[in-house]
Write an enzyme that holds these catalytic residues in place. Structure first.
Site, PDB file in Angstrom:
ATOM      1  CB  SER A  36     -24.722  32.902  21.814  1.00  0.00           C
ATOM      2  OG  SER A  36     -25.198  31.684  21.290  1.00  0.00           O
TER       3      SER A  36
ATOM      4  CG  HIS B 266     -27.295  29.606  24.898  1.00  0.00           C
ATOM      5  ND1 HIS B 266     -27.836  30.809  25.290  1.00  0.00           N
ATOM      6  CD2 HIS B 266     -26.770  29.796  23.656  1.00  0.00           C
ATOM      7  CE1 HIS B 266     -27.655  31.698  24.305  1.00  0.00           C
ATOM      8  NE2 HIS B 266     -27.003  31.112  23.323  1.00  0.00           N
TER       9      HIS B 266
END
Length: 233
Positions: free
Chosen positions: A123, A158
């Site tokens: 991330s 994501h």
């Protein structure tokens, strides 16, 4: 050889399970017991996240350490340059980069990268290596921010996991705010070698992928990233 392993989502930060992506990261080092340092700045050095890191990589018989910025901080350069692998955790990318730059860690990490120390993370720890990254550091909106710029491109993690990601990428492409985006799905890693994407690594229960996303012929087009090989762990 320079390496970046950018994970779109998943891994020990969520659950310590089969450690597929963690084993993959370890396997890219030539060492049997590589030194790996965790940098959890993006969560404000969350202790539970740090504990999970140690559980995961100690199980893989790595020589583990981490860096705190919200307690007394070690000598960064000597420690970082003595590692085989760096792993950066997820969280607030904007705040993480600000702290790093204040301490000069951005320059130290670039030196480590050029020396062949493997850079990895999830991330925030995936997008930070690129020229720009797409982040939810703000509570109410997505944004594109400048990152470390070790490699070219705009990275979005994501991509299939968080519902606001795809509409945001579509918006900035159709409004010509960006020309293209490297989109990494959850439980997927984009492995770059010598600054270029080389592998799309899927490690979840279902097949996932990375995409080169562009706007052409009045549609948002998702293609495989050029010259990458698909790996299913």
């Amino acid at each position: 050889m320079k390496q970046i392993i950018a994970i779109g989502g998943g891994g020990f930060g969520r659950v310590i399970k089969d450690l597929k992506i963690e084993r993959y990261i370890k396997s890219q080092s030539s060492k049997t017991n590589p030194k790996i340092c965790f940098i959890p700045t993006a969560t404000g050095d969350d202790q539970g996240y740090i504990d999970n890191f140690y559980k995961a990589f100690n199980e893989l018989e790595c020589e583990t350490s981490h860096i705190n910025f919200f307690k007394r901080t070690i000598d960064l350069k000597s420690h970082i340059l003595n590692q085989d692998i760096i792993y950066v955790g997820g969280g607030n990318t904007k705040s993480m980069l600000a702290v790093w730059k204040e301490w000069g860690l951005d320059l130290i990490l670039e030196e480590a990268y050029q020396e062949g120390i493997i850079m990895s993370g999830v991330s925030a720890g995936a997008i930070c290596w690129f020229k720009k990254g797409i982040t939810d550091s703000w509570a109410d909106h997505q944004a594109t921010i400048d990152c470390l710029g070790f490699v070219e491109g705009i990275c979005c993690p994501h991509y299939d996991e968080e519902p606001e990601r795809i509409p945001y990428v579509k918006d900035i492409l159709t409004n010509k705010k960006i020309d293209s985006c490297l989109a990494i799905e959850g439980y997927t890693a984009l492995h770059l070698i010598d600054d270029m994407p080389a592998y799309s690594v899927s490690f979840g229960d279902k097949e996932t992928d990375c995409h080169h996303v562009v706007y052409k012929n009045n549609i948002v087009d998702h293609a495989s990233i050029k010259n990458t090989v698909k790996i299913n762990l």
